[in-house]
Motif scaffolding. Structure first.
Motif, PDB file in Angstrom:
ATOM      1  N   UNK A   1      -6.005 -16.487   3.437  1.00 45.10           N
ATOM      2  CA  UNK A   1      -5.898 -15.125   3.657  1.00 45.10           C
ATOM      3  C   UNK A   1      -4.747 -14.692   4.573  1.00 45.10           C
ATOM      4  N   UNK A   2      -4.059 -13.440   4.521  1.00 50.58           N
ATOM      5  CA  UNK A   2      -2.901 -13.282   5.426  1.00 50.58           C
ATOM      6  C   UNK A   2      -3.385 -12.483   6.205  1.00 50.58           C
ATOM      7  N   UNK A   3      -3.619 -11.980   7.250  1.00 55.55           N
ATOM      8  CA  UNK A   3      -3.034 -11.821   8.387  1.00 55.55           C
ATOM      9  C   UNK A   3      -2.915 -11.073   9.215  1.00 55.55           C
ATOM     10  N   UNK A   4      -3.434  -9.813   9.850  1.00 49.79           N
ATOM     11  CA  UNK A   4      -1.965  -9.528  10.244  1.00 49.79           C
ATOM     12  C   UNK A   4      -1.895  -8.197  11.386  1.00 49.79           C
ATOM     13  N   UNK A   5      -2.044  -7.488  12.310  1.00 46.03           N
ATOM     14  CA  UNK A   5      -2.195  -7.010  13.474  1.00 46.03           C
ATOM     15  C   UNK A   5      -3.451  -6.393  13.726  1.00 46.03           C
ATOM     16  N   UNK A   6      -4.293  -7.090  14.845  1.00 46.44           N
ATOM     17  CA  UNK A   6      -5.436  -6.323  15.021  1.00 46.44           C
ATOM     18  C   UNK A   6      -5.725  -4.310  15.608  1.00 46.44           C
ATOM     19  N   UNK A   7      -4.253  -4.099  15.654  1.00 46.38           N
ATOM     20  CA  UNK A   7      -4.188  -3.018  16.292  1.00 46.38           C
ATOM     21  C   UNK A   7      -3.786  -1.857  14.978  1.00 46.38           C
TER      22      UNK A   7
ATOM     23  N   UNK B   1      -2.098   1.464  -3.319  1.00 48.64           N
ATOM     24  CA  UNK B   1      -1.536   0.576  -4.017  1.00 48.64           C
ATOM     25  C   UNK B   1       0.033  -0.234  -3.013  1.00 48.64           C
ATOM     26  N   UNK B   2       0.362  -1.434  -3.365  1.00 47.96           N
ATOM     27  CA  UNK B   2       1.279  -2.339  -3.088  1.00 47.96           C
ATOM     28  C   UNK B   2       1.731  -2.407  -1.587  1.00 47.96           C
ATOM     29  N   UNK B   3      -0.099  -2.644  -1.017  1.00 51.24           N
ATOM     30  CA  UNK B   3       0.124  -2.599  -0.004  1.00 51.24           C
ATOM     31  C   UNK B   3       0.582  -4.471   0.955  1.00 51.24           C
ATOM     32  N   UNK B   4       1.562  -3.991   2.085  1.00 44.34           N
ATOM     33  CA  UNK B   4       1.872  -5.226   2.818  1.00 44.34           C
ATOM     34  C   UNK B   4       1.486  -4.884   4.027  1.00 44.34           C
ATOM     35  N   UNK B   5       1.821  -6.127   4.715  1.00 44.41           N
ATOM     36  CA  UNK B   5       1.289  -6.104   6.290  1.00 44.41           C
ATOM     37  C   UNK B   5       2.215  -7.452   6.781  1.00 44.41           C
ATOM     38  N   UNK B   6       2.560  -7.141   8.187  1.00 45.99           N
ATOM     39  CA  UNK B   6       3.220  -8.032   8.258  1.00 45.99           C
ATOM     40  C   UNK B   6       2.786  -8.248  10.244  1.00 45.99           C
ATOM     41  N   UNK B   7       3.185  -8.713  10.940  1.00 47.75           N
ATOM     42  CA  UNK B   7       3.091  -8.792  12.627  1.00 47.75           C
ATOM     43  C   UNK B   7       3.139  -7.164  12.962  1.00 47.75           C
ATOM     44  N   UNK B   8       4.422  -7.126  12.275  1.00 52.41           N
ATOM     45  CA  UNK B   8       4.696  -6.161  13.405  1.00 52.41           C
ATOM     46  C   UNK B   8       3.643  -4.554  12.442  1.00 52.41           C
ATOM     47  N   UNK B   9       3.211  -4.763  11.371  1.00 49.75           N
ATOM     48  CA  UNK B   9       2.452  -2.976  10.608  1.00 49.75           C
ATOM     49  C   UNK B   9       2.569  -3.317   9.084  1.00 49.75           C
TER      50      UNK B   9
ATOM     51  N   UNK C   1      -4.311   4.827   3.836  1.00 49.88           N
ATOM     52  CA  UNK C   1      -3.504   2.960   3.976  1.00 49.88           C
ATOM     53  C   UNK C   1      -3.948   2.490   4.494  1.00 49.88           C
ATOM     54  N   UNK C   2      -4.306   2.932   6.027  1.00 53.26           N
ATOM     55  CA  UNK C   2      -4.912   2.135   7.299  1.00 53.26           C
ATOM     56  C   UNK C   2      -6.721   1.724   6.576  1.00 53.26           C
ATOM     57  N   UNK C   3      -7.472   2.637   5.888  1.00 50.31           N
ATOM     58  CA  UNK C   3      -8.092   2.296   5.260  1.00 50.31           C
ATOM     59  C   UNK C   3      -8.491   1.195   4.053  1.00 50.31           C
ATOM     60  N   UNK C   4      -7.523   0.717   3.685  1.00 52.31           N
ATOM     61  CA  UNK C   4      -6.818  -0.265   2.153  1.00 52.31           C
ATOM     62  C   UNK C   4      -6.292  -1.848   2.653  1.00 52.31           C
ATOM     63  N   UNK C   5      -5.857  -1.164   4.534  1.00 54.33           N
ATOM     64  CA  UNK C   5      -5.719  -2.344   5.536  1.00 54.33           C
ATOM     65  C   UNK C   5      -6.973  -2.992   5.690  1.00 54.33           C
ATOM     66  N   UNK C   6      -7.679  -2.342   6.042  1.00 50.49           N
ATOM     67  CA  UNK C   6      -9.229  -2.876   6.643  1.00 50.49           C
ATOM     68  C   UNK C   6     -10.085  -3.796   5.806  1.00 50.49           C
ATOM     69  N   UNK C   7      -9.907  -3.190   4.672  1.00 50.07           N
ATOM     70  CA  UNK C   7     -10.539  -3.650   3.420  1.00 50.07           C
ATOM     71  C   UNK C   7     -10.659  -4.933   3.211  1.00 50.07           C
TER      72      UNK C   7
END
Length: 97
Positions: free
Chosen positions: A1-7, A37-45, A91-97
């Motif tokens: 599972x890909x993880x990203x910044x908790x902020x 759609x096309x939601x992607x994240x890394x340590x920066x955002x 987008x923030x809600x999709x990231x949280x989901x």
């Protein structure tokens, strides 16, 4: 599972600080309608594409985490009356989901 910044995990109080109730409600609706759609994240955002009124021209959303932990958000939509728009909320809600 890909993880990203908790902020990037924001609660309803934090969303209320970032946008009016109306903008948050519209962002929730866009999230529930699967417009992100096309939601992607890394340590920066995170980066996302969010379908707006014209499905052929989605908006590009970018949300980064600043050194102080604050969020720096931008969207290609024309809305600029508040720090975040409905596309950013979705987008923030999709990231949280």
């Amino acid at each position: 599972m890909k993880t990203g910044p908790a902020a990037l995990l924001v609660d309803t109080d934090r969303l209320a600080e970032m946008a009016t109730e109306r903008v948050v409600a519209r962002g929730v609706r866009y999230f529930l309608e699967d417009r992100v759609f096309e939601l992607d994240w890394d340590e920066d955002g995170l980066q996302a594409r969010v379908e707006g009124s014209d499905p052929d021209h989605p908006y590009e959303v970018s949300i980064t985490v600043c050194d102080d932990g604050e969020l720096d958000a931008c969207c290609t939509c024309p809305f600029d009356w508040e720090p975040v728009c409905k596309h950013m909320v979705a987008a923030l809600l999709a990231y949280a989901a």
